[in-house]
Design a protein around this motif. Structure first.
Motif, PDB file in Angstrom:
ATOM      1  N   MET A  82       0.851  -1.201   0.000  1.00 34.50           N
ATOM      2  CA  MET A  82       0.000   0.000   0.000  1.00 34.50           C
ATOM      3  C   MET A  82       0.884   1.248   0.000  1.00 34.50           C
ATOM      4  O   MET A  82       1.774   1.378   0.815  1.00 34.50           O
ATOM      5  CB  MET A  82      -0.869  -0.014   1.269  1.00 34.50           C
ATOM      6  N   SER A  83       0.629   2.152  -0.960  1.00 33.48           N
ATOM      7  CA  SER A  83       1.459   3.353  -1.034  1.00 33.48           C
ATOM      8  C   SER A  83       0.583   4.602  -1.144  1.00 33.48           C
ATOM      9  O   SER A  83      -0.564   4.535  -1.586  1.00 33.48           O
ATOM     10  CB  SER A  83       2.394   3.238  -2.246  1.00 33.48           C
ATOM     11  N   VAL A  84       1.130   5.741  -0.731  1.00 33.49           N
ATOM     12  CA  VAL A  84       0.358   6.991  -0.829  1.00 33.49           C
ATOM     13  C   VAL A  84       0.212   7.428  -2.283  1.00 33.49           C
ATOM     14  O   VAL A  84      -0.667   8.212  -2.614  1.00 33.49           O
ATOM     15  CB  VAL A  84       0.986   8.166  -0.024  1.00 33.49           C
ATOM     16  N   ASN A  85       1.116   6.916  -3.135  1.00 29.25           N
ATOM     17  CA  ASN A  85       1.053   7.282  -4.556  1.00 29.25           C
ATOM     18  C   ASN A  85       0.511   6.164  -5.431  1.00 29.25           C
ATOM     19  O   ASN A  85       0.768   6.125  -6.620  1.00 29.25           O
ATOM     20  CB  ASN A  85       2.437   7.699  -5.050  1.00 29.25           C
ATOM     21  N   GLU A  86      -0.240   5.243  -4.813  1.00 30.13           N
ATOM     22  CA  GLU A  86      -0.770   4.119  -5.584  1.00 30.13           C
ATOM     23  C   GLU A  86      -1.742   4.629  -6.657  1.00 30.13           C
ATOM     24  O   GLU A  86      -2.489   5.572  -6.430  1.00 30.13           O
ATOM     25  CB  GLU A  86      -1.490   3.162  -4.631  1.00 30.13           C
ATOM     26  N   ARG A  87      -1.715   3.952  -7.812  1.00 24.70           N
ATOM     27  CA  ARG A  87      -2.584   4.362  -8.918  1.00 24.70           C
ATOM     28  C   ARG A  87      -3.529   3.230  -9.292  1.00 24.70           C
ATOM     29  O   ARG A  87      -3.141   2.069  -9.273  1.00 24.70           O
ATOM     30  CB  ARG A  87      -1.740   4.710 -10.151  1.00 24.70           C
ATOM     31  N   THR A  88      -4.761   3.593  -9.634  1.00 23.14           N
ATOM     32  CA  THR A  88      -5.710   2.571 -10.091  1.00 23.14           C
ATOM     33  C   THR A  88      -6.412   3.039 -11.350  1.00 23.14           C
ATOM     34  O   THR A  88      -6.582   4.244 -11.573  1.00 23.14           O
ATOM     35  CB  THR A  88      -6.735   2.217  -8.993  1.00 23.14           C
ATOM     36  N   TYR A  89      -6.774   2.067 -12.180  1.00 21.16           N
ATOM     37  CA  TYR A  89      -7.511   2.369 -13.411  1.00 21.16           C
ATOM     38  C   TYR A  89      -9.004   2.182 -13.148  1.00 21.16           C
ATOM     39  O   TYR A  89      -9.457   1.079 -12.802  1.00 21.16           O
ATOM     40  CB  TYR A  89      -7.061   1.450 -14.553  1.00 21.16           C
ATOM     41  N   ILE A  90      -9.749   3.268 -13.267  1.00 31.13           N
ATOM     42  CA  ILE A  90     -11.203   3.239 -13.058  1.00 31.13           C
ATOM     43  C   ILE A  90     -11.862   3.596 -14.388  1.00 31.13           C
ATOM     44  O   ILE A  90     -11.456   4.551 -15.061  1.00 31.13           O
ATOM     45  CB  ILE A  90     -11.632   4.253 -11.968  1.00 31.13           C
ATOM     46  N   MET A  91     -12.879   2.825 -14.761  1.00 29.97           N
ATOM     47  CA  MET A  91     -13.546   3.077 -16.044  1.00 29.97           C
ATOM     48  C   MET A  91     -15.057   3.072 -15.838  1.00 29.97           C
ATOM     49  O   MET A  91     -15.608   2.147 -15.239  1.00 29.97           O
ATOM     50  CB  MET A  91     -13.128   1.978 -17.041  1.00 29.97           C
ATOM     51  N   ILE A  92     -15.706   4.130 -16.337  1.00 33.14           N
ATOM     52  CA  ILE A  92     -17.167   4.163 -16.352  1.00 33.14           C
ATOM     53  C   ILE A  92     -17.609   3.479 -17.637  1.00 33.14           C
ATOM     54  O   ILE A  92     -17.220   3.884 -18.738  1.00 33.14           O
ATOM     55  CB  ILE A  92     -17.707   5.599 -16.246  1.00 33.14           C
ATOM     56  N   LYS A  93     -18.366   2.409 -17.493  1.00 33.95           N
ATOM     57  CA  LYS A  93     -18.744   1.575 -18.627  1.00 33.95           C
ATOM     58  C   LYS A  93     -19.857   2.253 -19.436  1.00 33.95           C
ATOM     59  O   LYS A  93     -20.441   3.250 -18.992  1.00 33.95           O
ATOM     60  CB  LYS A  93     -19.186   0.204 -18.096  1.00 33.95           C
ATOM     61  N   PRO A  94     -20.178   1.714 -20.652  1.00 35.79           N
ATOM     62  CA  PRO A  94     -21.168   2.374 -21.506  1.00 35.79           C
ATOM     63  C   PRO A  94     -22.517   2.643 -20.827  1.00 35.79           C
ATOM     64  O   PRO A  94     -23.152   3.656 -21.093  1.00 35.79           O
ATOM     65  CB  PRO A  94     -21.324   1.394 -22.673  1.00 35.79           C
ATOM     66  N   ASP A  95     -22.947   1.746 -19.928  1.00 35.43           N
ATOM     67  CA  ASP A  95     -24.236   1.982 -19.243  1.00 35.43           C
ATOM     68  C   ASP A  95     -24.133   3.161 -18.272  1.00 35.43           C
ATOM     69  O   ASP A  95     -25.082   3.942 -18.121  1.00 35.43           O
ATOM     70  CB  ASP A  95     -24.731   0.714 -18.520  1.00 35.43           C
ATOM     71  N   GLY A  96     -22.983   3.336 -17.647  1.00 36.26           N
ATOM     72  CA  GLY A  96     -22.782   4.481 -16.753  1.00 36.26           C
ATOM     73  C   GLY A  96     -22.806   5.799 -17.513  1.00 36.26           C
ATOM     74  O   GLY A  96     -23.372   6.797 -17.044  1.00 36.26           O
ATOM     75  N   VAL A  97     -22.226   5.786 -18.722  1.00 39.07           N
ATOM     76  CA  VAL A  97     -22.238   6.991 -19.570  1.00 39.07           C
ATOM     77  C   VAL A  97     -23.668   7.272 -20.040  1.00 39.07           C
ATOM     78  O   VAL A  97     -24.177   8.392 -19.927  1.00 39.07           O
ATOM     79  CB  VAL A  97     -21.278   6.824 -20.773  1.00 39.07           C
ATOM     80  N   GLN A  98     -24.350   6.223 -20.564  1.00 41.98           N
ATOM     81  CA  GLN A  98     -25.727   6.394 -21.067  1.00 41.98           C
ATOM     82  C   GLN A  98     -26.671   6.878 -19.979  1.00 41.98           C
ATOM     83  O   GLN A  98     -27.603   7.636 -20.244  1.00 41.98           O
ATOM     84  CB  GLN A  98     -26.256   5.060 -21.634  1.00 41.98           C
ATOM     85  N   ARG A  99     -26.432   6.447 -18.752  1.00 38.67           N
ATOM     86  CA  ARG A  99     -27.336   6.807 -17.652  1.00 38.67           C
ATOM     87  C   ARG A  99     -26.937   8.107 -16.951  1.00 38.67           C
ATOM     88  O   ARG A  99     -27.455   8.429 -15.885  1.00 38.67           O
ATOM     89  CB  ARG A  99     -27.418   5.625 -16.672  1.00 38.67           C
ATOM     90  N   ASN A 100     -26.002   8.833 -17.567  1.00 36.93           N
ATOM     91  CA  ASN A 100     -25.590  10.153 -17.036  1.00 36.93           C
ATOM     92  C   ASN A 100     -25.047  10.088 -15.616  1.00 36.93           C
ATOM     93  O   ASN A 100     -25.329  10.958 -14.790  1.00 36.93           O
ATOM     94  CB  ASN A 100     -26.760  11.153 -17.088  1.00 36.93           C
TER      95      ASN A 100
END
Ligand code: IDP
Ligand code: MG
Length: 153
Positions: free
Chosen positions: A1-19
């Motif tokens: 665990m680090s203070v500079n840890e990075r993660t990839y988060i993606m809003i999927k097509p349904d999240g985009v369509q549903r605003n």
């Protein structure tokens, strides 16, 4: 665990369509994470097959690729303390019905095949996913808020 840890988060097509884009971004901002990459992209099936290569062979794989290629996604990298594990907690379980209220999937989704968002499951897969989605690199910047979010900064 680090203070500079990075993660990839993606809003999927349904999240985009549903605003839900703004609401999901707000959760990571408000928790104290720093946004270091962001783009809207309509990914090709080939690209998505690489992203989900570990799931090749599963019965739901063709449907998953079709769903993910059905519209644009919001690709993001968030950085901060314990970003990978805490990001997954913020998302909830893979099945929205098993996700606690207060998590993104628990608040906004019902079906495993329409579960709104993706989050890396380990530091190793985060780095792999960041390289796949952001070959151009991320944005380095100093957040003036950091000493108010993390002690000893
Ligand atoms: P995760 O997204 O919580 O990490 P994974 O097991 O990596 O879950 O699966 C990737 C994605 O594949 C899930 O988010 C979901 O959209 C889809 N998926 C997983 N299991 C099923 C299933 O049983 N039916 C339909 N889609 C599924
Ligand atoms: Mg996964």
């Amino acid at each position: 665990m680090s203070v500079n840890e990075r993660t990839y988060i993606m809003i999927k097509p349904d999240g985009v369509q549903r605003n839900l884009v703004g609401k999901i971004i707000a959760r990571f901002e408000e928790r104290g994470y720093k946004l270091i990459a962001l783009k809207l992209v309509h990914a090709t099936p080939e690209h998505l097959e690489k992203h989900y290569e570990d799931l090749k062979g599963k019965g739901f794989f063709p449907g998953l690729i079709k769903y993910m290629a059905s519209g644009p996604v919001v690709a993001m990298v968030w950085q901060g303390l314990d970003a990978v594990k805490t990001g997954r907690v913020m998302l909830g379980a893979t099945n929205p019905l098993a996700s606690p209220i207060g998590s993104i999937r628990g608040d906004y989704a019902l079906s495993v095949g329409r579960n709104i968002c993706h989050g890396s499951d380990s530091v190793e897969s985060a780095e792999k996913e960041i390289a796949l989605w952001f070959p151009e690199g991320i944005v380095q910047w100093t957040s003036e808020l950091e000493p108010w979010v993390l002690e000893n900064n």
